[in-house]
Write a protein that holds these residues in place. Structure first.
Motif, PDB file in Angstrom:
ATOM      1  N   THR A  16       0.845  -1.209   0.000  1.00 40.62           N
ATOM      2  CA  THR A  16       0.000   0.000   0.000  1.00 40.62           C
ATOM      3  C   THR A  16       0.877   1.256   0.000  1.00 40.62           C
ATOM      4  O   THR A  16       0.491   2.277  -0.567  1.00 40.62           O
ATOM      5  N   ASN A  17       2.069   1.185   0.617  1.00 47.15           N
ATOM      6  CA  ASN A  17       2.988   2.335   0.550  1.00 47.15           C
ATOM      7  C   ASN A  17       3.437   2.576  -0.891  1.00 47.15           C
ATOM      8  O   ASN A  17       3.392   3.687  -1.398  1.00 47.15           O
ATOM      9  N   THR A  18       3.891   1.506  -1.558  1.00 47.46           N
ATOM     10  CA  THR A  18       4.373   1.627  -2.935  1.00 47.46           C
ATOM     11  C   THR A  18       3.251   2.128  -3.841  1.00 47.46           C
ATOM     12  O   THR A  18       3.473   2.965  -4.717  1.00 47.46           O
ATOM     13  N   PHE A  19       2.040   1.641  -3.601  1.00 53.68           N
ATOM     14  CA  PHE A  19       0.879   2.071  -4.399  1.00 53.68           C
ATOM     15  C   PHE A  19       0.717   3.593  -4.311  1.00 53.68           C
ATOM     16  O   PHE A  19       0.625   4.280  -5.327  1.00 53.68           O
ATOM     17  N   LEU A  20       0.717   4.136  -3.094  1.00 55.85           N
ATOM     18  CA  LEU A  20       0.502   5.582  -2.940  1.00 55.85           C
ATOM     19  C   LEU A  20       1.683   6.392  -3.474  1.00 55.85           C
ATOM     20  O   LEU A  20       1.500   7.473  -4.022  1.00 55.85           O
ATOM     21  N   ILE A  21       2.898   5.856  -3.315  1.00 60.15           N
ATOM     22  CA  ILE A  21       4.072   6.585  -3.818  1.00 60.15           C
ATOM     23  C   ILE A  21       4.046   6.648  -5.349  1.00 60.15           C
ATOM     24  O   ILE A  21       4.406   7.659  -5.948  1.00 60.15           O
ATOM     25  N   SER A  22       3.575   5.577  -5.987  1.00 61.39           N
ATOM     26  CA  SER A  22       3.610   5.540  -7.454  1.00 61.39           C
ATOM     27  C   SER A  22       2.410   6.256  -8.095  1.00 61.39           C
ATOM     28  O   SER A  22       2.469   6.608  -9.265  1.00 61.39           O
ATOM     29  N   ARG A  23       1.338   6.478  -7.345  1.00 56.85           N
ATOM     30  CA  ARG A  23       0.134   7.078  -7.928  1.00 56.85           C
ATOM     31  C   ARG A  23       0.081   8.591  -7.656  1.00 56.85           C
ATOM     32  O   ARG A  23      -0.711   9.074  -6.834  1.00 56.85           O
ATOM     33  N   ARG A  24       0.902   9.328  -8.406  1.00 55.20           N
ATOM     34  CA  ARG A  24       0.957  10.791  -8.233  1.00 55.20           C
ATOM     35  C   ARG A  24      -0.386  11.451  -8.501  1.00 55.20           C
ATOM     36  O   ARG A  24      -0.666  12.534  -7.997  1.00 55.20           O
ATOM     37  N   ASP A  25      -1.216  10.778  -9.320  1.00 55.67           N
ATOM     38  CA  ASP A  25      -2.532  11.353  -9.629  1.00 55.67           C
ATOM     39  C   ASP A  25      -3.421  11.435  -8.375  1.00 55.67           C
ATOM     40  O   ASP A  25      -4.430  12.137  -8.382  1.00 55.67           O
ATOM     41  N   LEU A  26      -3.014  10.729  -7.305  1.00 54.95           N
ATOM     42  CA  LEU A  26      -3.815  10.751  -6.070  1.00 54.95           C
ATOM     43  C   LEU A  26      -3.257  11.744  -5.043  1.00 54.95           C
ATOM     44  O   LEU A  26      -3.769  11.837  -3.929  1.00 54.95           O
ATOM     45  N   TRP A  27      -2.210  12.470  -5.427  1.00 48.75           N
ATOM     46  CA  TRP A  27      -1.531  13.319  -4.441  1.00 48.75           C
ATOM     47  C   TRP A  27      -2.156  14.710  -4.283  1.00 48.75           C
ATOM     48  O   TRP A  27      -1.561  15.582  -3.659  1.00 48.75           O
ATOM     49  N   ASP A  28      -3.350  14.901  -4.849  1.00 45.84           N
ATOM     50  CA  ASP A  28      -3.911  16.259  -4.839  1.00 45.84           C
ATOM     51  C   ASP A  28      -4.717  16.564  -3.582  1.00 45.84           C
ATOM     52  O   ASP A  28      -5.385  17.567  -3.492  1.00 45.84           O
ATOM     53  N   ARG A  29      -4.696  15.708  -2.606  1.00 44.93           N
ATOM     54  CA  ARG A  29      -5.459  15.970  -1.376  1.00 44.93           C
ATOM     55  C   ARG A  29      -4.559  15.908  -0.157  1.00 44.93           C
ATOM     56  O   ARG A  29      -3.432  15.428  -0.235  1.00 44.93           O
ATOM     57  N   GLN A  30      -5.107  16.364   0.964  1.00 44.66           N
ATOM     58  CA  GLN A  30      -4.258  16.389   2.165  1.00 44.66           C
ATOM     59  C   GLN A  30      -4.163  15.008   2.820  1.00 44.66           C
ATOM     60  O   GLN A  30      -3.127  14.633   3.344  1.00 44.66           O
ATOM     61  N   PHE A  31      -5.274  14.261   2.788  1.00 45.99           N
ATOM     62  CA  PHE A  31      -5.279  12.918   3.387  1.00 45.99           C
ATOM     63  C   PHE A  31      -5.955  11.931   2.433  1.00 45.99           C
ATOM     64  O   PHE A  31      -6.941  12.273   1.783  1.00 45.99           O
ATOM     65  N   LEU A  32      -5.449  10.718   2.395  1.00 45.46           N
ATOM     66  CA  LEU A  32      -6.094   9.644   1.626  1.00 45.46           C
ATOM     67  C   LEU A  32      -5.624   8.320   2.220  1.00 45.46           C
ATOM     68  O   LEU A  32      -4.443   8.160   2.530  1.00 45.46           O
TER      69      LEU A  32
END
Ligand code: BTN
Length: 240
Positions: A16-32
Protein backbone atom coordinates in the motif's frame (compact mmCIF):
# COMPACT_ATOMS: atom_id res chain seq x y z
CA UNK A 1 -13.89 13.13 10.70
CA UNK A 2 -15.31 10.43 8.39
CA UNK A 3 -15.45 12.88 5.48
CA UNK A 4 -11.98 14.33 5.85
CA UNK A 5 -10.40 11.60 3.74
CA UNK A 6 -11.37 9.01 1.15
CA UNK A 7 -10.59 5.33 1.61
CA UNK A 8 -9.50 3.09 -1.27
CA UNK A 9 -9.89 -0.63 -0.56
CA UNK A 10 -7.88 -3.09 -2.65
CA UNK A 11 -8.13 -6.90 -2.70
CA UNK A 12 -4.48 -7.28 -3.58
CA UNK A 13 -1.50 -4.98 -4.11
CA UNK A 14 2.27 -5.27 -3.83
CA UNK A 15 2.44 -2.74 -0.99
CA UNK A 16 0.00 0.00 0.00
CA UNK A 17 2.99 2.33 0.55
CA UNK A 18 4.37 1.63 -2.94
CA UNK A 19 0.88 2.07 -4.40
CA UNK A 20 0.50 5.58 -2.94
CA UNK A 21 4.07 6.58 -3.82
CA UNK A 22 3.61 5.54 -7.45
CA UNK A 23 0.13 7.08 -7.93
CA UNK A 24 0.96 10.79 -8.23
CA UNK A 25 -2.53 11.35 -9.63
CA UNK A 26 -3.82 10.75 -6.07
CA UNK A 27 -1.53 13.32 -4.44
CA UNK A 28 -3.91 16.26 -4.84
CA UNK A 29 -5.46 15.97 -1.38
CA UNK A 30 -4.26 16.39 2.17
CA UNK A 31 -5.28 12.92 3.39
CA UNK A 32 -6.09 9.64 1.63
CA UNK A 33 -6.14 6.09 2.94
CA UNK A 34 -5.50 2.85 1.08
CA UNK A 35 -6.15 -0.52 2.68
CA UNK A 36 -5.38 -3.93 1.16
CA UNK A 37 -6.59 -7.39 2.14
CA UNK A 38 -3.42 -8.87 0.67
CA UNK A 39 0.03 -7.38 0.07
CA UNK A 40 2.34 -9.43 -2.12
CA UNK A 41 5.40 -7.30 -1.32
CA UNK A 42 4.72 -5.65 2.04
CA UNK A 43 7.71 -3.58 3.13
CA UNK A 44 9.15 -2.87 6.56
CA UNK A 45 11.82 -0.52 7.85
CA UNK A 46 15.52 -1.03 6.98
CA UNK A 47 14.66 -2.87 3.75
CA UNK A 48 12.91 -5.70 5.55
CA UNK A 49 9.69 -7.35 4.35
CA UNK A 50 6.37 -7.24 6.14
CA UNK A 51 4.16 -10.31 6.56
CA UNK A 52 0.37 -9.87 6.50
CA UNK A 53 -1.93 -12.87 6.81
CA UNK A 54 -4.19 -12.29 3.75
CA UNK A 55 -7.68 -11.14 4.75
CA UNK A 56 -6.86 -11.42 8.43
CA UNK A 57 -4.48 -8.62 9.25
CA UNK A 58 -4.60 -4.86 8.82
CA UNK A 59 -2.33 -3.24 6.23
CA UNK A 60 -2.97 0.32 5.19
CA UNK A 61 -1.23 3.53 4.24
CA UNK A 62 -2.25 7.12 4.74
CA UNK A 63 -1.12 9.78 2.33
CA UNK A 64 -0.50 13.04 4.16
CA UNK A 65 0.40 16.30 2.49
CA UNK A 66 1.70 18.76 5.11
CA UNK A 67 0.33 22.24 4.38
CA UNK A 68 2.67 24.71 2.64
CA UNK A 69 6.35 24.11 3.30
CA UNK A 70 5.88 22.34 6.63
CA UNK A 71 7.96 19.19 7.06
CA UNK A 72 5.16 17.18 8.65
CA UNK A 73 6.96 16.79 11.97
CA UNK A 74 7.69 13.56 13.83
CA UNK A 75 5.14 11.54 11.87
CA UNK A 76 6.36 8.04 12.79
CA UNK A 77 6.01 8.68 16.52
CA UNK A 78 2.62 10.36 16.03
CA UNK A 79 1.47 7.31 14.06
CA UNK A 80 2.72 5.03 16.84
CA UNK A 81 0.87 7.04 19.44
CA UNK A 82 -2.32 7.00 17.33
CA UNK A 83 -2.09 3.23 16.82
CA UNK A 84 -1.43 2.67 20.54
CA UNK A 85 -4.43 4.80 21.57
CA UNK A 86 -6.77 3.21 19.02
CA UNK A 87 -5.77 -0.35 19.92
CA UNK A 88 -6.01 0.33 23.65
CA UNK A 89 -9.45 1.94 23.22
CA UNK A 90 -10.70 -0.88 20.98
CA UNK A 91 -9.27 -3.91 22.75
CA UNK A 92 -8.09 -2.78 26.19
CA UNK A 93 -4.70 -4.28 25.37
CA UNK A 94 -1.79 -2.16 26.61
CA UNK A 95 1.04 -2.44 24.08
CA UNK A 96 4.57 -1.06 24.27
CA UNK A 97 6.00 1.18 21.60
CA UNK A 98 9.58 0.47 20.66
CA UNK A 99 11.25 3.56 19.20
CA UNK A 100 10.60 4.54 16.55
CA UNK A 101 8.06 2.31 14.88
CA UNK A 102 7.29 -1.05 16.50
CA UNK A 103 4.29 -2.11 18.58
CA UNK A 104 5.01 -4.92 20.99
CA UNK A 105 3.07 -7.09 23.41
CA UNK A 106 5.03 -9.02 26.00
CA UNK A 107 8.24 -8.87 23.94
CA UNK A 108 6.60 -9.96 20.67
CA UNK A 109 5.93 -7.76 17.68
CA UNK A 110 2.29 -6.95 16.95
CA UNK A 111 2.61 -4.05 14.53
CA UNK A 112 4.94 -1.78 12.64
CA UNK A 113 5.02 1.59 10.93
CA UNK A 114 6.88 2.62 7.78
CA UNK A 115 6.83 6.33 6.91
CA UNK A 116 8.23 7.48 3.58
CA UNK A 117 8.48 11.07 2.35
CA UNK A 118 8.53 12.04 -1.33
CA UNK A 119 9.38 15.59 -2.49
CA UNK A 120 6.63 17.25 -4.50
CA UNK A 121 7.21 20.77 -5.83
CA UNK A 122 7.96 23.09 -2.92
CA UNK A 123 6.58 20.61 -0.40
CA UNK A 124 6.38 16.88 0.11
CA UNK A 125 3.93 14.08 0.60
CA UNK A 126 4.37 11.58 3.39
CA UNK A 127 3.11 8.01 3.16
CA UNK A 128 2.41 6.54 6.57
CA UNK A 129 2.16 2.74 6.32
CA UNK A 130 0.79 0.79 9.26
CA UNK A 131 0.62 -2.98 9.63
CA UNK A 132 -1.14 -4.62 12.58
CA UNK A 133 -1.32 -8.36 13.22
CA UNK A 134 -5.03 -8.57 13.96
CA UNK A 135 -6.62 -12.02 13.44
CA UNK A 136 -3.58 -14.11 12.42
CA UNK A 137 -3.06 -17.22 14.52
CA UNK A 138 0.14 -18.40 12.88
CA UNK A 139 3.18 -16.81 11.27
CA UNK A 140 5.97 -17.87 8.89
CA UNK A 141 8.65 -19.88 10.66
CA UNK A 142 11.27 -17.11 10.70
CA UNK A 143 9.03 -14.73 12.68
CA UNK A 144 6.85 -17.26 14.54
CA UNK A 145 8.60 -16.91 17.89
CA UNK A 146 8.85 -13.13 17.71
CA UNK A 147 5.32 -12.22 16.50
CA UNK A 148 1.89 -12.02 18.04
CA UNK A 149 -1.59 -10.79 17.04
CA UNK A 150 -4.54 -9.16 18.79
CA UNK A 151 -6.39 -12.48 18.43
CA UNK A 152 -3.59 -14.47 20.04
CA UNK A 153 -3.43 -11.97 22.92
CA UNK A 154 -7.17 -11.67 23.54
CA UNK A 155 -8.87 -14.65 21.90
CA UNK A 156 -11.23 -12.30 20.03
CA UNK A 157 -11.74 -11.50 16.34
CA UNK A 158 -11.59 -7.87 15.24
CA UNK A 159 -12.79 -5.93 12.19
CA UNK A 160 -9.68 -4.58 10.47
CA UNK A 161 -11.47 -1.67 8.77
CA UNK A 162 -12.90 -0.48 12.11
CA UNK A 163 -9.43 -0.53 13.67
CA UNK A 164 -8.04 1.41 10.71
CA UNK A 165 -10.69 4.13 11.07
CA UNK A 166 -10.06 4.36 14.80
CA UNK A 167 -6.34 4.82 14.18
CA UNK A 168 -7.18 7.58 11.68
CA UNK A 169 -9.41 9.26 14.27
CA UNK A 170 -6.32 9.76 16.45
CA UNK A 171 -3.79 10.24 13.66
CA UNK A 172 -5.45 12.88 11.46
CA UNK A 173 -5.83 15.57 14.16
CA UNK A 174 -2.35 14.88 15.54
CA UNK A 175 -0.79 15.49 12.10
CA UNK A 176 -2.15 19.04 12.28
CA UNK A 177 0.10 19.62 15.31
CA UNK A 178 3.37 21.54 15.26
CA UNK A 179 6.54 20.28 13.53
CA UNK A 180 7.78 19.07 16.93
CA UNK A 181 6.36 16.83 19.65
CA UNK A 182 4.26 18.69 22.20
CA UNK A 183 4.70 18.30 25.98
CA UNK A 184 1.52 16.19 26.03
CA UNK A 185 2.82 13.90 23.29
CA UNK A 186 6.24 13.53 24.95
CA UNK A 187 4.55 12.63 28.25
CA UNK A 188 2.28 10.06 26.55
CA UNK A 189 5.26 8.57 24.71
CA UNK A 190 7.29 8.32 27.92
CA UNK A 191 4.52 6.18 29.43
CA UNK A 192 4.23 3.68 26.58
CA UNK A 193 7.70 3.67 25.08
CA UNK A 194 10.68 1.48 25.86
CA UNK A 195 13.77 3.49 25.02
CA UNK A 196 15.25 5.39 27.95
CA UNK A 197 17.95 3.39 29.71
CA UNK A 198 18.35 0.94 26.81
CA UNK A 199 21.61 0.40 24.94
CA UNK A 200 21.65 1.15 21.21
CA UNK A 201 23.98 0.81 18.24
CA UNK A 202 24.07 3.86 16.00
CA UNK A 203 26.25 5.54 13.38
CA UNK A 204 27.85 8.90 14.13
CA UNK A 205 30.43 10.75 12.06
CA UNK A 206 30.75 7.70 9.81
CA UNK A 207 31.60 5.39 12.73
CA UNK A 208 29.60 2.68 14.47
CA UNK A 209 28.96 3.60 18.10
CA UNK A 210 27.20 2.20 21.13
CA UNK A 211 25.45 4.21 23.82
CA UNK A 212 22.58 4.47 26.30
CA UNK A 213 19.35 6.33 25.54
CA UNK A 214 18.78 9.21 27.94
CA UNK A 215 15.66 10.73 26.39
CA UNK A 216 13.55 11.60 23.35
CA UNK A 217 13.74 15.13 22.04
CA UNK A 218 10.95 17.32 20.62
CA UNK A 219 12.08 16.33 17.13
CA UNK A 220 11.47 12.66 17.96
CA UNK A 221 15.21 11.88 17.87
CA UNK A 222 16.94 9.86 20.58
CA UNK A 223 19.37 11.53 22.96
CA UNK A 224 22.14 8.99 23.44
CA UNK A 225 25.02 9.10 25.92
CA UNK A 226 28.11 7.62 24.30
CA UNK A 227 30.81 5.61 26.10
CA UNK A 228 32.90 8.79 26.30
CA UNK A 229 30.10 10.53 28.22
CA UNK A 230 29.05 12.83 25.38
CA UNK A 231 25.32 13.14 24.50
CA UNK A 232 24.48 12.98 20.81
CA UNK A 233 21.16 13.26 18.97
CA UNK A 234 20.38 10.21 16.84
CA UNK A 235 17.66 9.64 14.25
CA UNK A 236 18.46 6.01 13.48
CA UNK A 237 19.52 3.37 15.97
CA UNK A 238 19.20 -0.34 16.61
CA UNK A 239 18.46 -1.58 20.13
CA UNK A 240 21.07 -4.04 21.43
C1 BTN B 1 8.27 -2.34 10.21
O1 BTN B 1 7.91 -2.98 11.20
O2 BTN B 1 9.47 -2.34 9.84
C2 BTN B 1 7.25 -1.53 9.46
C3 BTN B 1 6.13 -2.38 8.88
C4 BTN B 1 5.14 -1.56 8.09
C5 BTN B 1 4.15 -2.44 7.36
C6 BTN B 1 3.06 -1.64 6.70
S1 BTN B 1 1.73 -2.66 6.11
C7 BTN B 1 1.07 -1.33 5.23
C8 BTN B 1 2.23 -0.57 4.63
N1 BTN B 1 2.62 -1.16 3.37
C9 BTN B 1 3.85 -1.65 3.39
O3 BTN B 1 4.43 -2.22 2.44
N2 BTN B 1 4.39 -1.49 4.61
C10 BTN B 1 3.47 -0.80 5.50
Amino acid sequence: MENEYDIITLDRVDSTNTFLISRRDLWDRQFLMVRADTQTGGRGRLGRGWHQDPGKDLAFSMLYRPPGKRTGGPVTLRAGLAAWNALFGHTGIGLRLKWPNDLYFDGKKLGGILCEAVPDGDGRVIVIGIGINVNAVDFPRDIRDSSVSLKLVSGGDFAVETIMKEIATFLVPSLDGPDFLTETELKALAEIMDAVGHRVFFAHGGEKRIGVVTGISESGRLDVMTESGRTVSVDDAVFC
